[in-house]
Every structure is written in structure tokens, then in C-alpha cells.
Scaffold this motif. Sequence first.
Motif, PDB file in Angstrom:
ATOM      1  N   LEU A 154       2.431  34.374 -36.653  1.00 28.12           N
ATOM      2  CA  LEU A 154       3.395  33.468 -36.031  1.00 28.12           C
ATOM      3  C   LEU A 154       3.265  32.051 -36.593  1.00 28.12           C
ATOM      4  N   ILE A 155       2.025  31.618 -36.803  1.00 25.04           N
ATOM      5  CA  ILE A 155       1.812  30.261 -37.319  1.00 25.04           C
ATOM      6  C   ILE A 155       2.392  30.133 -38.724  1.00 25.04           C
ATOM      7  N   GLU A 156       2.231  31.161 -39.546  1.00 24.01           N
ATOM      8  CA  GLU A 156       2.844  31.129 -40.875  1.00 24.01           C
ATOM      9  C   GLU A 156       4.361  30.996 -40.745  1.00 24.01           C
ATOM     10  N   GLY A 157       4.918  31.709 -39.780  1.00 23.55           N
ATOM     11  CA  GLY A 157       6.350  31.579 -39.543  1.00 23.55           C
ATOM     12  C   GLY A 157       6.730  30.169 -39.128  1.00 23.55           C
ATOM     13  N   VAL A 158       5.891  29.545 -38.318  1.00 26.61           N
ATOM     14  CA  VAL A 158       6.172  28.171 -37.897  1.00 26.61           C
ATOM     15  C   VAL A 158       6.200  27.244 -39.112  1.00 26.61           C
ATOM     16  N   ILE A 159       5.251  27.435 -40.024  1.00 29.57           N
ATOM     17  CA  ILE A 159       5.230  26.600 -41.234  1.00 29.57           C
ATOM     18  C   ILE A 159       6.541  26.759 -42.001  1.00 29.57           C
ATOM     19  N   VAL A 160       7.016  28.002 -42.113  1.00 32.54           N
ATOM     20  CA  VAL A 160       8.265  28.244 -42.825  1.00 32.54           C
ATOM     21  C   VAL A 160       9.432  27.577 -42.099  1.00 32.54           C
ATOM     22  N   MET A 161       9.521  27.788 -40.805  1.00 31.15           N
ATOM     23  CA  MET A 161      10.633  27.203 -40.053  1.00 31.15           C
ATOM     24  C   MET A 161      10.623  25.676 -40.167  1.00 31.15           C
ATOM     25  N   ASP A 162       9.440  25.089 -40.077  1.00 33.02           N
ATOM     26  CA  ASP A 162       9.340  23.639 -40.222  1.00 33.02           C
ATOM     27  C   ASP A 162       9.864  23.179 -41.573  1.00 33.02           C
ATOM     28  N   VAL A 164      12.196  24.188 -43.377  1.00 34.70           N
ATOM     29  CA  VAL A 164      13.648  24.111 -43.520  1.00 34.70           C
ATOM     30  C   VAL A 164      14.284  23.409 -42.316  1.00 34.70           C
ATOM     31  N   GLY A 165      13.462  22.659 -41.583  1.00 34.10           N
ATOM     32  CA  GLY A 165      14.010  21.840 -40.513  1.00 34.10           C
ATOM     33  C   GLY A 165      14.391  22.608 -39.264  1.00 34.10           C
ATOM     34  N   GLN A 166      13.764  23.744 -39.037  1.00 35.63           N
ATOM     35  CA  GLN A 166      14.063  24.539 -37.840  1.00 35.63           C
ATOM     36  C   GLN A 166      12.874  24.542 -36.891  1.00 35.63           C
ATOM     37  N   SER A 167      12.258  23.382 -36.737  1.00 34.74           N
ATOM     38  CA  SER A 167      11.092  23.297 -35.855  1.00 34.74           C
ATOM     39  C   SER A 167      11.447  23.665 -34.422  1.00 34.74           C
ATOM     40  N   ALA A 168      12.694  23.431 -34.026  1.00 37.21           N
ATOM     41  CA  ALA A 168      13.085  23.753 -32.653  1.00 37.21           C
ATOM     42  C   ALA A 168      12.980  25.253 -32.397  1.00 37.21           C
ATOM     43  N   LEU A 169      13.445  26.044 -33.351  1.00 39.39           N
ATOM     44  CA  LEU A 169      13.324  27.497 -33.207  1.00 39.39           C
ATOM     45  C   LEU A 169      11.860  27.912 -33.178  1.00 39.39           C
ATOM     46  N   ALA A 170      11.062  27.262 -34.033  1.00 35.47           N
ATOM     47  CA  ALA A 170       9.638  27.595 -34.064  1.00 35.47           C
ATOM     48  C   ALA A 170       8.985  27.277 -32.723  1.00 35.47           C
ATOM     49  N   ASP A 171       9.337  26.133 -32.144  1.00 36.88           N
ATOM     50  CA  ASP A 171       8.775  25.770 -30.840  1.00 36.88           C
ATOM     51  C   ASP A 171       9.122  26.831 -29.795  1.00 36.88           C
ATOM     52  N   ARG A 172      10.351  27.290 -29.866  1.00 35.56           N
ATOM     53  CA  ARG A 172      10.779  28.294 -28.898  1.00 35.56           C
ATOM     54  C   ARG A 172       9.948  29.577 -29.061  1.00 35.56           C
ATOM     55  N   ALA A 173       9.737  29.960 -30.315  1.00 34.65           N
ATOM     56  CA  ALA A 173       8.938  31.163 -30.565  1.00 34.65           C
ATOM     57  C   ALA A 173       7.507  30.978 -30.073  1.00 34.65           C
ATOM     58  N   VAL A 174       6.949  29.800 -30.308  1.00 31.05           N
ATOM     59  CA  VAL A 174       5.580  29.531 -29.850  1.00 31.05           C
ATOM     60  C   VAL A 174       5.517  29.630 -28.333  1.00 31.05           C
ATOM     61  N   ALA A 175       6.529  29.096 -27.658  1.00 24.85           N
ATOM     62  CA  ALA A 175       6.539  29.143 -26.196  1.00 24.85           C
ATOM     63  C   ALA A 175       6.621  30.581 -25.711  1.00 24.85           C
TER      64      ALA A 175
ATOM     65  N   ALA B 127      20.428  30.198 -41.080  1.00 25.54           N
ATOM     66  CA  ALA B 127      21.498  30.307 -40.084  1.00 25.54           C
ATOM     67  C   ALA B 127      22.171  31.674 -40.176  1.00 25.54           C
ATOM     68  N   GLY B 128      22.444  32.121 -41.418  1.00 19.62           N
ATOM     69  CA  GLY B 128      23.060  33.431 -41.568  1.00 19.62           C
ATOM     70  C   GLY B 128      22.165  34.541 -41.055  1.00 19.62           C
ATOM     71  N   PHE B 129      20.896  34.419 -41.350  1.00 22.14           N
ATOM     72  CA  PHE B 129      19.931  35.427 -40.905  1.00 22.14           C
ATOM     73  C   PHE B 129      19.850  35.438 -39.380  1.00 22.14           C
ATOM     74  N   ALA B 130      19.775  34.248 -38.785  1.00 22.34           N
ATOM     75  CA  ALA B 130      19.651  34.148 -37.327  1.00 22.34           C
ATOM     76  C   ALA B 130      20.875  34.743 -36.644  1.00 22.34           C
ATOM     77  N   GLY B 131      22.049  34.426 -37.172  1.00 18.78           N
ATOM     78  CA  GLY B 131      23.265  34.964 -36.564  1.00 18.78           C
ATOM     79  C   GLY B 131      23.319  36.481 -36.648  1.00 18.78           C
ATOM     80  N   LEU B 152      12.644  35.801 -35.414  1.00 18.49           N
ATOM     81  CA  LEU B 152      12.870  35.087 -36.672  1.00 18.49           C
ATOM     82  C   LEU B 152      11.565  34.466 -37.173  1.00 18.49           C
ATOM     83  N   THR B 153      10.899  33.755 -36.302  1.00 19.09           N
ATOM     84  CA  THR B 153       9.662  33.081 -36.709  1.00 19.09           C
ATOM     85  C   THR B 153       8.608  34.103 -37.114  1.00 19.09           C
ATOM     86  N   LEU B 154       8.512  35.161 -36.338  1.00 13.00           N
ATOM     87  CA  LEU B 154       7.518  36.189 -36.676  1.00 13.00           C
ATOM     88  C   LEU B 154       7.843  36.849 -38.014  1.00 13.00           C
TER      89      LEU B 154
END
Lengths: 182, 182
Positions: A154-162, A164-175, B127-131, B152-154
Amino acid sequence: MTLSDDRRAAWLDGMAQHVLTHGLTHASLRPLAQAVGTSDRMLIYHFGSKEGVVGALLHHLAGGFVAGLEAALPPGRAVSVPLCLAEVVALLRDPGMAGYGRVWLDILSAAAGGSAAHREAGQEIMAGFAGWLEGRLPEGTDEPAAVAATLLTLIEGVIVMDSVGQSALADRAVAVVGMRLS
Amino acid sequence: MTLSDDRRAAWLDGMAQHVLTHGLTHASLRPLAQAVGTSDRMLIYHFGSKEGVVGALLHHLAGGFVAGLEAALPPGRAVSVPLCLAEVVALLRDPGMAGYGRVWLDILSAAAGGSAAHREAGQEIMAGFAGWLEGRLPEGTDEPAAVAATLLTLIEGVIVMDSVGQSALADRAVAVVGMRLS
DNA sequence: CCCCTCCTGTAGCAACCGCTACATTTTTCT
DNA sequence: AGAAAAATGTAGCGGTTGCTACAGGAGGGG
């Protein structure tokens, strides 16, 4: 040993610093040498080739990463799995560790491109990270290896999301994972 | 329009194919041009600069990725969240989609290095992947956005773990999250 | 017919890449 | 001290990079 150890360490420290701020992908010999006050000629002489330089540098970075982790979070175990996850994510987002995130993605890209050196360095960094993380899990965690693998992925995924500027999605996944894993 | 649309599309198809097998990081104009039977001179003329070539290519790749997803998994929803997760992971590991994994890491590396074009392409692909992923979640899933963000994050983490040969850890994480999320 | 615009091939430029030949200085060993 | 070895500076080689100057072909409108 042709090169005195402290000098070699100083060179690797300086080159690591350069790579952490300027990236690894386009790091060439002349800028690396200039960053430590020498010449490309000397780097080739003492490391044999650029591959030798990069190999030593990657190994040095792997050690520096784990050292940074241990220095940032006081030794000891987290009080709960969700808190452990949150702590680690916050730590990796800290400006002091952000350079490693960038270099990490460079290593992954090169490893996926077929570079054995980068692939091995990636495994070394991952192993160090996994070991450190498992040591921070709360005492008495059920199936610590499985939990560590989950957090790690999951943490690796967070790094990826961050990245590309999708930290919000990563935060949601962490929660979500924190809640389901407690 | 200076270049006929079908020709432009053919060029982008050919360059995308080349990049999917040889990587994006070290893709230079001459090999790209040779892959589509033209010259670097022509690429610069019709796209303005290498930045223009890469920008159009990244956009094309984003579309191709989502098209590949839709072509591989029949339209419709998965029967459960864990099954959905397993299906997507298996799909991304399929040789037919593996090229995208490599290019994806190249894009992340460049985006983390400060390239605005790669960062935007990364957001477009994400975005395309998430949708697409949200559309595959089982009917009646609670908080679909949160679940999609988690998957997505995982999944991004799985791609990372795979790239350094730690697929076993990724599998473990997929199993744990699948169990806790059902 | 001529001109004008679009397109394309040839050749090459300046910068950078990893790396090396050669000469020189500095250190080390006896 | 003198010889051997290690370390370093200078200059440059062959290759690749993105990009461009120049010339010319192709086709349509006057």
C-alpha cells in the motif's frame, strides 16, 4: 583497496546528495564528479566504469534510506497498525525523505527496463524497508509478515499516487486500509 | 491540420508500439522515426519538437491503455470486490499489458523529475484507470469511491512490487486486502 | 505556364555522452 | 636517494542527442 575508504565514502555521500536533488535517470559522470570536486576521469579510474559508479552509489543510497528511516522515527514499536501506517506515510512525505521517493521511481523505471544493477538495488532497498517496517509493527500483531506485506504494498502505491498528484486518493486508501486492518 | 489524421494516427500507433517494447526513458527521435518508416526530420516538422512528439505519444498511450483494459475484460461488473481486485491484478500482469507497466514506471519517473507533460499524462492515465475500475465494482458496493481509491492505490503498489521481483509480497497484500474488504 | 505552398531528403551543427591515450605529479617502498 | 607504483590533469575520440539550413519535388491556383 585502491581508494582510501573515507574518501570513497565522501564521494558517495556527495554523489548521493546530488542524485537525491537532481534525479538518477539523467545523472552523468561529469556533473556527478563536479558535485564532489573531482573529474569524470577520476570516477572512471577508481570505479572502473559508470556502471561501477552507479552500482556503488545505489548500494550507498540503500543504506542511506534505511538510516534515514531509523533516524526519523524513534526506535520502538507503534501503538497500532493504523497509526504505524500513518506514521510511515507521513515520514515518506517529509521533505527530508522526498528525494528518496524520486530516486526510488528512477530505480523502478530502470529496473523495469532491464538493468540488473537497479533491480538488485531495488530489492536491497525493499528488503531494508520491509525489515524496518516489520520491526515497527505493534507487539503481538497477528501474522506480522502478512500485515507488513500489505502495508508495504500500500505504501508503494501511495508513493505512486503522490507522484502524479493524487495524494487525496492515497489518503483515502490509507484510511480505509487502516480501518479494516485494526 | 498539416498532417492527415490517419497518417498521424498510424505514426502514433507505431511509436507507441516501439515505446511499449523498448521503453520511454531512452526513446530518441531517430529510433522512433525508424519504427514508423520516416525520419527524425519529419517528426520535428510535424510535431514541432521532441516535446510535441512525446506529448502526443503520451496522450495516445493513455487512450490505448484504457482501450486495452476494456478489450481484455468483458464489460460488466465483477461479482465481488476481492474478485474484482484479483481480476485486475491478473490483467495487468498479462503479457499483453505488461508493456504498459514498464512505460507507466517511466512516466512516473519523469513526472517525479518535474516534467509537466509526463505529470499530466500520468493524471490522464490514472483518471481513465480509476473510472474504468469504478465501473467494474460490484453493484451496490458501499462507498464505491473509497473502495476504488483503495484498490487503485494497492494495484499501483502491486505494479511496483512486481517490478523489483517481489510479486509474492504483492500477492499476500492482495489476499489480505481482499479478505478484509469483502 | 508560373508561382506558391506544402512536404521531404541530405547533410550537418553544437552539445553532451562514456571512455581513453598520454604525460605528469605525488606517494610509497626499499 | 632512487625506483616503482599510484593518482591526477589535459586533451580528445567516436558516438548519440535534438534540431536546423538548404535544396528540391509535388501539386494546385492564377
